[in-house]
Design a protein around this motif. Structure first.
Motif, PDB file in Angstrom:
ATOM      1  N   ASN A  32       5.253   8.978  -2.128  1.00  0.00           N
ATOM      2  CA  ASN A  32       6.703   8.776  -2.105  1.00  0.00           C
ATOM      3  C   ASN A  32       7.202   8.049  -0.866  1.00  0.00           C
ATOM      4  OD1 ASN A  32       6.472  10.707  -0.156  1.00  0.00           O
ATOM      5  ND2 ASN A  32       7.921  12.139  -1.060  1.00  0.00           N
ATOM      6  N   GLY A  33       6.321   7.636   0.020  1.00  0.00           N
ATOM      7  CA  GLY A  33       6.731   6.942   1.245  1.00  0.00           C
ATOM      8  C   GLY A  33       5.514   6.353   1.917  1.00  0.00           C
ATOM      9  N   PRO A  34       5.540   6.259   3.250  1.00  0.00           N
ATOM     10  CA  PRO A  34       4.391   5.684   3.953  1.00  0.00           C
ATOM     11  C   PRO A  34       3.138   6.541   3.815  1.00  0.00           C
ATOM     12  CG  PRO A  34       6.335   5.759   5.377  1.00  0.00           C
ATOM     13  CD  PRO A  34       6.656   6.557   4.151  1.00  0.00           C
ATOM     14  N   ALA A  35       2.055   5.940   3.354  1.00  0.00           N
ATOM     15  CA  ALA A  35       0.738   6.584   3.306  1.00  0.00           C
ATOM     16  C   ALA A  35      -0.108   5.876   4.355  1.00  0.00           C
ATOM     17  CB  ALA A  35       0.118   6.458   1.926  1.00  0.00           C
ATOM     18  N   ILE A  36      -0.724   6.665   5.259  1.00  0.00           N
ATOM     19  CA  ILE A  36      -1.421   6.086   6.399  1.00  0.00           C
ATOM     20  C   ILE A  36      -2.807   6.706   6.544  1.00  0.00           C
ATOM     21  CG2 ILE A  36      -1.337   5.718   8.908  1.00  0.00           C
ATOM     22  CD1 ILE A  36       1.764   6.097   8.645  1.00  0.00           C
ATOM     23  N   GLY A  37      -3.807   5.856   6.771  1.00  0.00           N
ATOM     24  CA  GLY A  37      -5.152   6.316   7.095  1.00  0.00           C
ATOM     25  C   GLY A  37      -5.825   7.097   5.990  1.00  0.00           C
ATOM     26  N   ALA A  38      -6.263   8.312   6.321  1.00  0.00           N
ATOM     27  CA  ALA A  38      -7.028   9.137   5.381  1.00  0.00           C
ATOM     28  C   ALA A  38      -6.253   9.458   4.108  1.00  0.00           C
ATOM     29  CB  ALA A  38      -7.494  10.425   6.056  1.00  0.00           C
ATOM     30  N   SER A  39      -4.926   9.469   4.169  1.00  0.00           N
ATOM     31  CA  SER A  39      -4.171   9.725   2.936  1.00  0.00           C
ATOM     32  C   SER A  39      -4.330   8.568   1.949  1.00  0.00           C
ATOM     33  CB  SER A  39      -2.688   9.988   3.233  1.00  0.00           C
ATOM     34  OG  SER A  39      -2.070   8.844   3.787  1.00  0.00           O
ATOM     35  N   VAL A  40      -4.563   7.373   2.455  1.00  0.00           N
ATOM     36  CA  VAL A  40      -4.805   6.212   1.586  1.00  0.00           C
ATOM     37  C   VAL A  40      -6.251   6.219   1.090  1.00  0.00           C
ATOM     38  CG1 VAL A  40      -4.806   3.685   1.417  1.00  0.00           C
ATOM     39  CG2 VAL A  40      -3.066   4.847   2.809  1.00  0.00           C
ATOM     40  N   THR A  41      -7.196   6.408   2.014  1.00  0.00           N
ATOM     41  CA  THR A  41      -8.603   6.340   1.629  1.00  0.00           C
ATOM     42  C   THR A  41      -8.970   7.472   0.670  1.00  0.00           C
ATOM     43  OG1 THR A  41      -9.351   7.506   3.629  1.00  0.00           O
ATOM     44  CG2 THR A  41      -9.270   5.101   3.717  1.00  0.00           C
ATOM     45  N   LYS A  54       9.306   2.879  -2.836  1.00  0.00           N
ATOM     46  CA  LYS A  54       9.474   2.970  -1.384  1.00  0.00           C
ATOM     47  C   LYS A  54       8.153   3.182  -0.647  1.00  0.00           C
ATOM     48  CE  LYS A  54      14.157   4.834  -1.561  1.00  0.00           C
ATOM     49  NZ  LYS A  54      15.038   5.919  -1.108  1.00  0.00           N
ATOM     50  N   ALA A  55       7.063   3.342  -1.374  1.00  0.00           N
ATOM     51  CA  ALA A  55       5.769   3.627  -0.754  1.00  0.00           C
ATOM     52  C   ALA A  55       5.195   2.392  -0.060  1.00  0.00           C
ATOM     53  CB  ALA A  55       4.779   4.133  -1.801  1.00  0.00           C
ATOM     54  N   THR A  56       4.429   2.660   0.994  1.00  0.00           N
ATOM     55  CA  THR A  56       3.635   1.631   1.660  1.00  0.00           C
ATOM     56  C   THR A  56       2.259   2.232   1.940  1.00  0.00           C
ATOM     57  OG1 THR A  56       4.425   2.309   3.845  1.00  0.00           O
ATOM     58  CG2 THR A  56       5.606   0.487   2.763  1.00  0.00           C
ATOM     59  N   PHE A  57       1.284   1.377   2.164  1.00  0.00           N
ATOM     60  CA  PHE A  57      -0.097   1.821   2.348  1.00  0.00           C
ATOM     61  C   PHE A  57      -0.676   1.148   3.596  1.00  0.00           C
ATOM     62  CE2 PHE A  57       1.169   2.185  -1.986  1.00  0.00           C
ATOM     63  CZ  PHE A  57       0.676   3.412  -2.377  1.00  0.00           C
ATOM     64  N   ARG A  95      -0.243  -3.973   5.410  1.00  0.00           N
ATOM     65  CA  ARG A  95       0.361  -2.745   4.880  1.00  0.00           C
ATOM     66  C   ARG A  95       1.114  -3.095   3.598  1.00  0.00           C
ATOM     67  NH1 ARG A  95       2.085  -1.685  10.682  1.00  0.00           N
ATOM     68  NH2 ARG A  95       3.760  -3.055  10.073  1.00  0.00           N
ATOM     69  N   PRO A  96       0.408  -3.085   2.465  1.00  0.00           N
ATOM     70  CA  PRO A  96       1.091  -3.493   1.234  1.00  0.00           C
ATOM     71  C   PRO A  96       2.202  -2.523   0.831  1.00  0.00           C
ATOM     72  CG  PRO A  96      -1.089  -2.630   0.737  1.00  0.00           C
ATOM     73  CD  PRO A  96      -0.982  -2.711   2.224  1.00  0.00           C
ATOM     74  N   SER A  97       3.246  -3.101   0.272  1.00  0.00           N
ATOM     75  CA  SER A  97       4.288  -2.309  -0.370  1.00  0.00           C
ATOM     76  C   SER A  97       3.699  -1.763  -1.674  1.00  0.00           C
ATOM     77  CB  SER A  97       5.491  -3.210  -0.696  1.00  0.00           C
ATOM     78  OG  SER A  97       5.103  -4.175  -1.681  1.00  0.00           O
TER      79      SER A  97
END
Length: 189
Positions: A32-41, A54-57, A95-97
């Motif tokens: 639902n928003g910014p996903a960073i690091g281990a939350s993306v992998t 609204k998410a970004t990766f 950091r793709p949208s």
């Protein structure tokens, strides 16, 4: 003691991502928003990723002076192609949208922010109704990814104890005017 710290990093990192690889039921990630690091992998080790508009990766490993983790050294290229994987994992730090992540193949669905929970529930119900089974995206095999995870965990521990990571931490903390912690990393160098 550095050897003990190295072993602890390897063990904990490997255990974290093996939880995802060994989980027996399908997993759907809703972002639902910014996903960073281990939350993306870790999300790429699940069966599906749905995101709010609204998410970004972001996987800022290169900027932090560390190596890819969570099987991203293999999974990202399989899901998005080599070029986009390098853009995210390398120096560019792309950091793709949500829309860009969908177009690249990192995720499968983008929905309006207010509809994220409803759509995630709809997909989960559909999986239940059709008897969906656990599957890894990108054609990856569980045993193969466990071996990748083991290798990445060692590489990550090496990176955490190496000069590029320590320098990156110093620069980051110094830029944030966190003089005490910055000095600690400078002394480690």
């Amino acid at each position: 003691h550095p050897r003990k710290m190295h072993a602890t990093i390897v063990e904990n990192n490997e255990a974290l991502f093996n939880l995802f690889l060994d989980f027996p039921k399908p997993m759907l990630v809703a972002v639902n928003g910014p996903a960073i690091g281990a939350s993306v992998t870790s999300a790429t080790l699940c069966d599906g990723i749905i995101a709010s508009e609204k998410a970004t990766f972001s996987t800022p490993f290169a900027a932090l002076g560390v190596t890819p983790e969570g099987c991203s050294s293999v999974q990202f290229a399989r899901l998005m192609g080599e070029e986009n994987a390098e853009r995210m994992l390398g120096r560019e730090g792309w950091r793709p949208s949500a829309e860009e992540a969908l177009e690249a193949g990192l995720i499968q669905w983008v929905v309006p922010h207010q509809q994220l929970a409803e759509e995630a529930h709809r997909i989960a119900r559909e999986w239940i109704n059709t008897g969906a089974r656990r599957s890894l995206r990108g054609g990856s095999g569980r045993d193969e990814l466990k071996a990748v995870n083991a290798r990445e965990s060692v590489d990550l521990a090496n990176a955490f104890l190496g000069a590029p990571f320590i320098k990156a931490q110093f620069k980051f903390l110094w830029s944030k005017k966190k003089w005490g912690p910055a000095a600690m990393f400078l002394a480690m160098l």
